[in-house]
Design an enzyme around this catalytic site. Structure first.
Site, PDB file in Angstrom:
ATOM      1  N   LYS A  28      27.673  46.900  46.619  1.00  0.00           N
ATOM      2  CA  LYS A  28      28.151  46.620  45.150  1.00  0.00           C
ATOM      3  C   LYS A  28      26.868  45.904  44.577  1.00  0.00           C
ATOM      4  O   LYS A  28      25.846  45.161  45.142  1.00  0.00           O
ATOM      5  CB  LYS A  28      29.264  45.541  45.410  1.00  0.00           C
TER       6      LYS A  28
ATOM      7  N   GLU B 117      49.922  40.440  45.328  1.00  0.00           N
ATOM      8  CA  GLU B 117      50.645  39.406  44.528  1.00  0.00           C
ATOM      9  C   GLU B 117      51.990  39.226  44.933  1.00  0.00           C
ATOM     10  O   GLU B 117      52.799  37.909  45.091  1.00  0.00           O
ATOM     11  CB  GLU B 117      50.716  39.529  43.133  1.00  0.00           C
TER      12      GLU B 117
ATOM     13  N   ARG C 214      53.415  42.035  39.276  1.00  0.00           N
ATOM     14  CA  ARG C 214      53.689  42.806  40.332  1.00  0.00           C
ATOM     15  C   ARG C 214      55.057  41.979  41.300  1.00  0.00           C
ATOM     16  O   ARG C 214      55.492  42.315  42.095  1.00  0.00           O
ATOM     17  CB  ARG C 214      52.483  42.820  41.051  1.00  0.00           C
TER      18      ARG C 214
HETATM   19  C1  LIG Z   1      47.255  44.006  40.741  1.00  0.00           C
HETATM   20  C2  LIG Z   1      45.773  43.608  40.713  1.00  0.00           C
HETATM   21  N1  LIG Z   1      45.315  42.475  41.085  1.00  0.00           N
HETATM   22  C3  LIG Z   1      44.072  41.932  40.942  1.00  0.00           C
HETATM   23  C4  LIG Z   1      43.367  42.766  40.145  1.00  0.00           C
HETATM   24  C5  LIG Z   1      41.794  42.298  39.796  1.00  0.00           C
HETATM   25  N2  LIG Z   1      40.925  42.868  40.501  1.00  0.00           N
HETATM   26  C6  LIG Z   1      40.165  43.835  39.832  1.00  0.00           C
HETATM   27  S1  LIG Z   1      38.950  44.578  40.670  1.00  0.00           S
HETATM   28  C7  LIG Z   1      39.485  43.945  41.913  1.00  0.00           C
HETATM   29  C8  LIG Z   1      38.414  44.117  43.246  1.00  0.00           C
HETATM   30  C9  LIG Z   1      38.705  45.395  43.600  1.00  0.00           C
HETATM   31  O1  LIG Z   1      37.866  45.613  44.736  1.00  0.00           O
HETATM   32  P1  LIG Z   1      37.582  47.401  45.172  1.00  0.00           P
HETATM   33  O2  LIG Z   1      38.855  47.989  45.159  1.00  0.00           O
HETATM   34  O3  LIG Z   1      37.079  47.159  46.581  1.00  0.00           O
HETATM   35  O4  LIG Z   1      36.536  47.638  44.091  1.00  0.00           O
HETATM   36  P2  LIG Z   1      34.965  47.136  43.814  1.00  0.00           P
HETATM   37  O5  LIG Z   1      35.027  46.343  42.777  1.00  0.00           O
HETATM   38  O6  LIG Z   1      34.535  46.420  44.911  1.00  0.00           O
HETATM   39  O7  LIG Z   1      34.284  48.358  43.664  1.00  0.00           O
HETATM   40  C10 LIG Z   1      40.353  42.931  41.667  1.00  0.00           C
HETATM   41  C11 LIG Z   1      40.932  41.851  42.754  1.00  0.00           C
HETATM   42  C12 LIG Z   1      43.652  43.938  39.743  1.00  0.00           C
HETATM   43  N3  LIG Z   1      42.753  44.821  38.910  1.00  0.00           N
HETATM   44  N4  LIG Z   1      44.978  44.352  39.950  1.00  0.00           N
END
Ligand SMILES: Cc1ncc(C[n+]2csc(CCOP(=O)(O)OP(=O)(O)O)c2C)c(N)n1
Length: 643
Positions: free
Chosen positions: A283, A368, A396
């Site tokens: 990342k 959630e 959610r």
């Molecule tokens: C239901 C929900 N909860 C929380 C989020 C906030 N959120 C956006 S990206 C993310 C992390 C995602 O991690 P990953 O899938 O590993 O992608 P990366 O950013 O590491 O590439 C979160 C928690 C969201 N978009 N949707």
């Protein structure tokens, strides 16, 4: 613009470029991303980590005939650059400009509009089932991060794969991070797969197998089978969860090596069953500041490229920070207090709490619904859980709040951050539905502070409550003090904090506070709308309309007495809330006024029955007549019509 980005017709030209050229393109794209996002703000780290992945996907697949589904969708900037949107990139996340998430209206390459996590495997399966029924022929690829893979919906979809006799490709982009470090059993499993020495050997054996296959076809398939079998049965003793659920596993694959990615995707395309390609990425890759602090650059405002520092410095603490600080203060006095987060410790201001009380804070992953029911369990056993979730993501957990918390009258405190409009993240992220989805829940109390001091008081009140409470507060800075009271900003208790009037006046359940009097119009405002209402009242007073303002404090229960009193002799009662009008506080107030039979007219100010686009909060409030001058104008219009 740079040579490789500007001089080509992507994605088609990717197929004709050799791997050296593709690598040069990846350098250019990284430079471009850092420069552009430093001006507009956005999701930088995840996109820097997905540069080679996006190039390899568009080279290997025939998009848009083949469907790419990006989970969450915050990592689609490179995909947008490669699908004809490079010239509009400077408009990203701005009013009228390109979205920061996939939007099917924006491009045929954006298969679904996404923004909430863990949906991509379900969407892919739905598309695949339809493709099979209609006899179509194309590949369907779900691109999901290791963070999104912790979400319940992803597990439900994985579980369903075995039943559906269909074919999808899941690309698991594993960087070990959600927004912060990823947590949980799945994350540990992936880390085992990633780190296993044996696996590295297995990876070599995959490569050897592929190299042995002269042409794509029968030989390739048997090579893949061989590689798969050697992975599952000879190399990993503990089993691979995906294989056990009927999904072939390839990996781990170097996610910054375009050639390796492309050959893995070619293998996956030949498979006649669901397959998961596990790729390892970093990342923030390629920009030192983001590599050092990928969480800080996950979602960032405009910043200085050299120092990595934000261009706009916050003046005072945000609501999230006030919440985090106050929870620590309360928790120091009451050992029963615990904090729950669904992968958003930092965003919700819980990181300090987590450091100070590691045994009393829980990050449950992007889950959630589970967070809420888990909190119900904690409460049932006598603890005082504070669950901090963004308004939009709490959607959610509707059923869990209703059945597991409200039905059982459990003292769970929902701390709903980013309530109201959030700005540049747009449609999928505005928190404008929570009042509507919570108000009809029996036993629920809904509070909304208008400044830091009220938030503190409301947290104390929720702490002492023996039933479910939800406190909703907006994104961004919290006004410190009650600007309408003399001596605002000075703590009468001598605590040294700038806590204004709220420390003097206790907040009681269901009791509003009259801030200013006015004989013609009364604005009943909730939370962040109160400051706008006060400013609107000033404008109206200058135009000869004597307008008073009530800080409603509670969206449920509503202070009926103060309303009926305000309605006496007034020409108009106005409600103002940072929520959709439908199902909001205003509708209930309309009913109360009508029932009281005073005959006074009402005007509801809130968000309309549509999805609100992205733009700065200021622009959106103004566009929808929700800023001070808009509110004043609408009140004047209503009075004129009435006259
Ligand atoms: C239901 C929900 N909860 C929380 C989020 C906030 N959120 C956006 S990206 C993310 C992390 C995602 O991690 P990953 O899938 O590993 O992608 P990366 O950013 O590491 O590439 C979160 C928690 C969201 N978009 N949707």
């Amino acid at each position: 613009m740079n040579k490789y980005i500007a001089g080509h017709n992507f994605p088609d030209d990717l197929k004709a470029m050799d791997y050296d050229e593709l690598e040069l393109l990846s350098y250019e794209i990284r430079d471009f991303l850092v420069e552009e996002v430093s001006k507009t703000g956005g999701h930088l780290s995840s996109n820097l980590g997905a540069v080679e992945l996006s190039i390899a996907l568009h080279r290997s697949f025939d998009t848009p005939k083949d469907k790419l589904i990006w989970d969450v969708g915050h990592q689609t900037y490179v995909h947008k650059i490669l699908t004809g949107r490079v010239n509009e990139f400077h408009t990203i996340r701005q009013l009228g400009g390109m979205s920061g998430f996939p939007k099917s209206e924006e491009s045929p390459y954006d298969t679904f509009d996404t923004g909430h996590s863990s949906t991509s495997i379900s969407l892919a399966l739905g598309l695949a089932a339809a493709r099979d029924l209609t006899g179509d022929d194309y590949h369907i690829v779900s691109v999901i991060g290791d963070g999104a893979m912790t979400g319940g919906l992803a597990f439900e979809a994985l579980n369903n794969i075995e039943n559906l006799d269909t074919n999808i490709i899941i690309v698991l982009n594993d960087n070990g991070m959600s927004i912060s470090k990823n947590t949980g059993g799945m994350s540990k499993h992936l880390s085992n797969l990633r780190g296993s020495r044996k696996y590295l050997n297995a990876k070599k054996s995959i490569k050897e197998n592929v190299a042995k296959v002269p042409v794509i076809g029968e030989g390739m398939v048997s090579g893949i089978q061989h590689a798969r079998d050697s992975l599952k049965y000879a190399v990993i003793d503990d089993g691979i969860i995906f294989e056990e659920m009927g999904v072939k596993y390839f990996g781990p694959v170097g996610g910054h090596n375009i050639e390796e990615l492309c050959s893995s995707f070619e293998m996956a395309k030949q498979c006649q069953s669901p397959v998961l390609v596990h790729i390892i990425t970093e990342k923030g890759k390629g920009y030192g500041k983001a590599e050092e602090k990928p969480n800080v650059f996950h979602g960032i405002g405009p910043f200085d490229m050299d120092s990595g520092k934000p261009l706009k410095k916050p003046c005072g603490p945000t609501y999230s920070e006030v919440f985090g600080r106050e929870l620590m203060r309360l928790a120091a006095k009451d050992k029963r207090i615990v904090a729950v987060s669904a992968a958003m410790m930092e965003g919700t201001g819980l990181d300090g709490f987590h450091k100070k009380f590691p045994d009393r804070s829980y990050d449950v992953g992007i889950a959630e619904g589970h967070a809420v029911t888990f909190a119900a369990g904690l409460a049932k056993a006598g603890l005082k859980p504070f669950v901090a979730v963004y308004s939009t993501f709490l959607q959610r957990a509707y059923d869990q709040i209703l059945e597991d918390v409200c039905l059982q009258k459990l003292p769970v405190v929902l701390c709903i951050d980013r309530a109201g409009i959030v700005g540049a993240d747009g449609e999928t992220h505005h928190g404008i539905f929570d009042i509507s989805y919570l108000r009809h829940m029996p036993n629920m109390t809904i509070l909304a502070p208008r400044n830091a001091a009220e938030l503190v008081k409301m947290m104390e009140l929720a702490h002492s409550s023996d039933g479910p409470c939800a406190i909703r507060y907006p994104r961004g800075e919290a006004p410190a003090a009650d600007s309408t009271e003399p001596g605002a900003g000075v703590c009468p208790d001598g605590c040294g904090e700038s806590c204004g009037g709220a420390k003097r006046e206790e907040i009681a359940i269901g009791k509003a506070q009259r801030l200013t009097d006015g004989k013609d119009v009364c604005i009943c405002a909730l939370g962040a709308m109160t400051e706008k209402a006060l400013a609107a009242a000033d404008i109206l007073k200058k135009k000869g309309v004597d307008t008073g303002v009530i800080d409603m404090r509670f969206a449920k229960p509503i202070d009926e007495d103060i309303l009926i009193d305000a309605a006496k002799g007034a020409s108009l009662i106005v409600t103002a809330e940072d929520n959709v009008i439908s199902g909001g506080m205003g509708e209930e107030i309309n009913g109360m006024i009508a029932e009281a039979g005073s005959g006074v007219k009402t005007l509801n100010i809130g968000w309309p029955d549509s999805f609100i686009e992205h733009g700065s909060c200021g622009q959106l409030y103004s566009r929808y007549g929700m800023d001070a001058s808009g509110i004043a104008e609408r009140i004047l219009e209503k009075l004129e019509k009435k006259a």
